[in-house]
Scaffold this active site. Sequence first.
Site, PDB file in Angstrom:
ATOM      1  N   ASP A  15       0.791  -1.168   0.101  1.00  0.00           N
ATOM      2  CA  ASP A  15       0.010  -0.027   0.057  1.00  0.00           C
ATOM      3  C   ASP A  15       0.909   1.362   0.117  1.00  0.00           C
ATOM      4  O   ASP A  15       1.880   1.147   0.434  1.00  0.00           O
ATOM      5  CB  ASP A  15      -0.853   0.060   1.324  1.00  0.00           C
ATOM      6  CG  ASP A  15      -1.538   1.298   1.476  1.00  0.00           C
ATOM      7  OD1 ASP A  15      -2.408   1.376   0.765  1.00  0.00           O
ATOM      8  OD2 ASP A  15      -1.435   1.935   2.575  1.00  0.00           O
ATOM      9  N   ARG A  16       0.548   2.417  -0.565  1.00  0.00           N
ATOM     10  CA  ARG A  16       1.261   3.415  -0.613  1.00  0.00           C
ATOM     11  C   ARG A  16       1.166   4.187   0.580  1.00  0.00           C
ATOM     12  O   ARG A  16       2.065   4.513   1.264  1.00  0.00           O
ATOM     13  CB  ARG A  16       0.804   4.134  -2.028  1.00  0.00           C
ATOM     14  CG  ARG A  16       1.766   5.356  -2.017  1.00  0.00           C
ATOM     15  CD  ARG A  16       1.293   6.312  -3.140  1.00  0.00           C
ATOM     16  NE  ARG A  16       0.810   7.658  -2.815  1.00  0.00           N
ATOM     17  CZ  ARG A  16       0.304   8.491  -3.364  1.00  0.00           C
ATOM     18  NH1 ARG A  16       0.601   8.587  -4.838  1.00  0.00           N
ATOM     19  NH2 ARG A  16      -0.370   9.257  -2.868  1.00  0.00           N
ATOM     20  N   ASP A  17       0.099   4.980   1.047  1.00  0.00           N
ATOM     21  CA  ASP A  17       0.060   6.116   1.956  1.00  0.00           C
ATOM     22  C   ASP A  17      -0.160   5.200   3.201  1.00  0.00           C
ATOM     23  O   ASP A  17      -1.337   4.414   3.566  1.00  0.00           O
ATOM     24  CB  ASP A  17      -1.190   7.040   1.586  1.00  0.00           C
ATOM     25  CG  ASP A  17      -1.054   7.583   0.262  1.00  0.00           C
ATOM     26  OD1 ASP A  17       0.178   8.097   0.040  1.00  0.00           O
ATOM     27  OD2 ASP A  17      -1.936   7.801  -0.679  1.00  0.00           O
ATOM     28  N   ASP A  23       1.328   9.299   5.118  1.00  0.00           N
ATOM     29  CA  ASP A  23      -0.102   9.603   4.506  1.00  0.00           C
ATOM     30  C   ASP A  23      -0.443  11.146   4.470  1.00  0.00           C
ATOM     31  O   ASP A  23      -0.708  11.724   5.634  1.00  0.00           O
ATOM     32  CB  ASP A  23      -1.114   8.801   5.084  1.00  0.00           C
ATOM     33  CG  ASP A  23      -2.518   8.933   4.525  1.00  0.00           C
ATOM     34  OD1 ASP A  23      -2.634   9.728   3.494  1.00  0.00           O
ATOM     35  OD2 ASP A  23      -3.570   8.323   4.968  1.00  0.00           O
ATOM     36  N   ASN A  58      -5.520   2.994  -3.590  1.00  0.00           N
ATOM     37  CA  ASN A  58      -6.737   3.573  -4.014  1.00  0.00           C
ATOM     38  C   ASN A  58      -6.258   5.000  -3.942  1.00  0.00           C
ATOM     39  O   ASN A  58      -5.857   5.999  -2.841  1.00  0.00           O
ATOM     40  CB  ASN A  58      -7.825   3.517  -2.808  1.00  0.00           C
ATOM     41  CG  ASN A  58      -8.299   2.000  -2.811  1.00  0.00           C
ATOM     42  OD1 ASN A  58      -8.126   1.259  -3.632  1.00  0.00           O
ATOM     43  ND2 ASN A  58      -8.754   1.895  -1.604  1.00  0.00           N
ATOM     44  N   GLN A  59      -6.802   5.751  -4.914  1.00  0.00           N
ATOM     45  CA  GLN A  59      -6.581   7.250  -5.168  1.00  0.00           C
ATOM     46  C   GLN A  59      -7.761   7.831  -5.763  1.00  0.00           C
ATOM     47  O   GLN A  59      -7.845   8.556  -6.859  1.00  0.00           O
ATOM     48  CB  GLN A  59      -4.946   7.654  -6.104  1.00  0.00           C
ATOM     49  CG  GLN A  59      -3.949   7.234  -5.609  1.00  0.00           C
ATOM     50  CD  GLN A  59      -3.656   7.857  -4.285  1.00  0.00           C
ATOM     51  OE1 GLN A  59      -3.928   9.067  -4.030  1.00  0.00           O
ATOM     52  NE2 GLN A  59      -2.912   7.208  -3.389  1.00  0.00           N
ATOM     53  N   ARG A 103     -11.178  -0.977  -6.301  1.00  0.00           N
ATOM     54  CA  ARG A 103     -10.902  -0.139  -4.981  1.00  0.00           C
ATOM     55  C   ARG A 103     -10.777  -1.255  -4.086  1.00  0.00           C
ATOM     56  O   ARG A 103     -11.580  -2.200  -3.760  1.00  0.00           O
ATOM     57  CB  ARG A 103     -12.007   0.694  -5.022  1.00  0.00           C
ATOM     58  CG  ARG A 103     -12.094   1.483  -3.394  1.00  0.00           C
ATOM     59  CD  ARG A 103     -12.785   2.599  -3.389  1.00  0.00           C
ATOM     60  NE  ARG A 103     -12.786   3.077  -2.083  1.00  0.00           N
ATOM     61  CZ  ARG A 103     -11.900   4.188  -1.947  1.00  0.00           C
ATOM     62  NH1 ARG A 103     -11.122   4.521  -2.845  1.00  0.00           N
ATOM     63  NH2 ARG A 103     -11.751   4.747  -0.679  1.00  0.00           N
ATOM     64  N   LYS A 104      -9.559  -1.176  -3.322  1.00  0.00           N
ATOM     65  CA  LYS A 104      -9.409  -2.108  -1.985  1.00  0.00           C
ATOM     66  C   LYS A 104     -10.624  -1.735  -0.999  1.00  0.00           C
ATOM     67  O   LYS A 104     -10.870  -0.890  -0.925  1.00  0.00           O
ATOM     68  CB  LYS A 104      -7.996  -1.760  -1.245  1.00  0.00           C
ATOM     69  CG  LYS A 104      -7.036  -2.195  -2.410  1.00  0.00           C
ATOM     70  CD  LYS A 104      -5.631  -1.881  -1.701  1.00  0.00           C
ATOM     71  CE  LYS A 104      -5.325  -0.248  -1.502  1.00  0.00           C
ATOM     72  NZ  LYS A 104      -4.166   0.038  -0.850  1.00  0.00           N
ATOM     73  N   ASP A 129      -1.610  -0.910   5.773  1.00  0.00           N
ATOM     74  CA  ASP A 129      -2.316  -0.460   6.976  1.00  0.00           C
ATOM     75  C   ASP A 129      -3.437  -0.234   7.553  1.00  0.00           C
ATOM     76  O   ASP A 129      -4.022   0.080   8.618  1.00  0.00           O
ATOM     77  CB  ASP A 129      -1.578   1.097   7.295  1.00  0.00           C
ATOM     78  CG  ASP A 129      -2.185   2.017   6.299  1.00  0.00           C
ATOM     79  OD1 ASP A 129      -2.369   1.764   5.152  1.00  0.00           O
ATOM     80  OD2 ASP A 129      -2.492   3.230   6.770  1.00  0.00           O
TER      81      ASP A 129
END
Length: 192
Positions: A15-17, A23, A58-59, A103-104, A129
Amino acid sequence: MAQGTPPQLRGILFDRDGTLVVDVPMNDDPTRVQPLPTAADAVRRARAAGLFVGVASNQPGIATGELSRDGLDRVNGRIEALLGPFDGWFVCTHAKDAGCLCRKPQPGLVTQAARAWAVAPSELALIGDTAADVGAAANAGALGVLVPNPRTRREEVTAAPTVATTAIEAVERLLAHEPHAAPAVDPVGVHS
């Protein structure tokens, strides 16, 4: 493969953020990108093990107009400058209520990575997270590891099948084939 033997791990999605970087909601400013303490080591370790390494994020700000595609690309470029190149960026840009399959916690980002890398979803893991990250992995048949931070809700920690205290710990446990041996996690800072 013997019955009961877990599939070989071929790739890890992060996951990114909140997992790789701090985040910053709707961030389109690369100068605000700050890697989390063990993110670089975790990504480096996964690469050194010969795994595919990617990002699943997700963005929804793209769909709502709160974030531009150019801004998203610049932030992702900065992350790669700091952490090294990824084998794939799998990003859901749909609105939260769009009903998409990417979308997760839906499985779409994990299955996209599996197709891109020509591996089975069961050969992938997703480290994140939130319950949505773990859910996306489970819904695709992949392994999910929760790495809580102060924004992670207590019930997400309790419900997660696998919990690690840091991203590097999550990677090391996946490489040691111990994804289900969850350690006790100090819930300090985890939201109730």
